[in-house]
Design a protein around this motif. Structure first.
Motif, short mmCIF file in Angstrom:
data_model
loop_
_atom_site.label_atom_id
_atom_site.label_comp_id
_atom_site.label_asym_id
_atom_site.label_seq_id
_atom_site.Cartn_x
_atom_site.Cartn_y
_atom_site.Cartn_z
N ALA A 132 -3.94 -5.34 -6.54
CA ALA A 132 -5.38 -5.01 -6.44
C ALA A 132 -6.01 -4.18 -7.54
N ILE A 133 -5.04 -3.13 -8.09
CA ILE A 133 -5.70 -2.36 -9.03
C ILE A 133 -4.81 -2.57 -10.39
N GLY A 134 -4.51 -3.89 -10.48
CA GLY A 134 -3.68 -4.50 -11.86
C GLY A 134 -2.29 -3.92 -12.22
N CYS A 135 -1.69 -3.49 -11.17
CA CYS A 135 -0.27 -2.93 -11.35
C CYS A 135 0.74 -4.01 -10.89
N PRO A 136 1.10 -4.69 -11.63
CA PRO A 136 2.27 -5.92 -11.01
C PRO A 136 3.48 -5.26 -10.69
N GLY A 137 4.09 -6.21 -9.95
CA GLY A 137 5.51 -5.66 -9.64
C GLY A 137 5.60 -5.01 -8.19
N THR A 138 6.67 -4.47 -7.78
CA THR A 138 6.88 -3.87 -6.48
C THR A 138 6.63 -2.26 -6.82
N PRO A 139 6.38 -1.57 -5.34
CA PRO A 139 6.30 -0.21 -5.91
C PRO A 139 7.43 0.31 -6.28
N GLY A 140 8.82 0.20 -5.64
CA GLY A 140 9.88 0.53 -6.50
C GLY A 140 10.03 0.52 -7.84
N GLU A 141 9.53 -0.57 -8.37
CA GLU A 141 9.88 -0.98 -9.75
C GLU A 141 8.72 0.23 -10.55
N ARG A 142 7.55 0.10 -9.92
CA ARG A 142 6.71 1.33 -10.72
C ARG A 142 7.11 2.57 -10.70
N VAL A 143 7.53 3.06 -9.45
CA VAL A 143 8.16 4.39 -9.29
C VAL A 143 9.51 4.60 -10.43
N LEU A 144 10.17 3.60 -10.43
CA LEU A 144 11.35 3.91 -11.82
C LEU A 144 10.81 4.08 -12.76
N ASP A 145 9.53 3.46 -13.45
CA ASP A 145 9.17 3.55 -14.68
C ASP A 145 8.55 4.75 -14.82
N LEU A 146 7.53 5.00 -13.83
CA LEU A 146 6.82 6.37 -13.93
C LEU A 146 7.96 7.63 -13.76
#
Length: 235
Positions: A132-146
């Motif tokens: 909804a805020i324009g961040c595709p993928g799963t939370p896990g994927e986003r966490v690893l990137d950040l």
């Protein structure tokens, strides 16, 4: 209360609407058995004076204000937090590399500095919230990137869901500190958290520090509730 020196894993979240309630709980806890977290609501109510009182009482304080602004502003905020004598402070990894580096460089110039960790993805967010805020993928994927962004900037670790702890520990090694909210004893309600885990499972997954709020702060005997969770995780 015991005064034996320890390195407690549990950070008690002082998520109270006023300083008096937070102070009352501090008086029932042993600073050798836990650390404490002061977040946005309580800090806005009680200000730096409350942080100073907790530090003076012997508590290691995690100042959880999630700084997220231009690099110079965040660096100055981190310096102000360090002046209060806090043990740990956090910033938002989504502020980007320049902001993260500015915060780290500011603290690195100090003789004694707090730990600096980055917030990755809030434990209240699921995949649909990120979409909804324009961040595709799963939370896990986003966490690893950040988390990779934070490590590259020289930060001490990240705040993450315990569900991501194992993957982060595997990728970033033993020296990268993992601070995990979203920790609930087996019989406790999830409430506003979505990505949760029991204390023992979080530690087994690689978490260094467990942020625990209402299972301790709302318990009839907070010190006993703390002791039970500490026994479950071995400290």
């Amino acid at each position: 209360m015991s005064s034996e020196p320890t390195d407690p894993r549990i950070i008690v979240a002082l998520d109270f609407p006023d300083s008096a309630a937070a102070q009352a709980l501090l008086e029932r806890l042993d600073p050798a058995r836990c650390r404490v977290k002061i977040g946005k609501e309580l800090f806005t109510r009680g200000g730096p004076a409350l942080v100073t009182r907790a530090v003076d009482a012997g508590f290691a304080v995690f100042l959880d204000l999630k700084f997220h602004d231009i690099p110079n502003t965040v660096a100055g905020a981190c310096a102000a937090a360090a002046d209060l004598g806090v043990w740990m402070v956090n910033v938002h990894a989504q502020g980007g590399s320049a902001m993260l580096s500015a915060a780290r460089e500011c603290l690195a110039r100090r003789r004694e500095r707090p730990l600096l960790v980055a917030v990755t993805v809030l434990t209240s967010l699921g995949a649909e919230d990120l979409a909804a805020i324009g961040c595709p993928g799963t939370p896990g994927e986003r966490v690893l990137d950040l988390a990779g962004l934070a490590q590259a900037a020289g930060l001490d670790g990240v705040v993450c869901s315990p569900q991501e702890a194992a993957a982060l520990r595997t990728r970033f090694g033993a020296g990268f500190r993992l601070v995990t909210p979203g920790v609930r004893p087996a019989r406790a309600a999830a409430e506003d958290q979505k990505r949760i885990m029991t204390p023992a499972d979080a530690v087994a997954a690689g978490a260094d520090y467990l942020v625990v709020g209402r299972p301790i702060t709302a318990a009839p005997e907070p010190a006993a509730a703390l002791a039970a969770i500490a026994a479950e995780v071995g400290g």
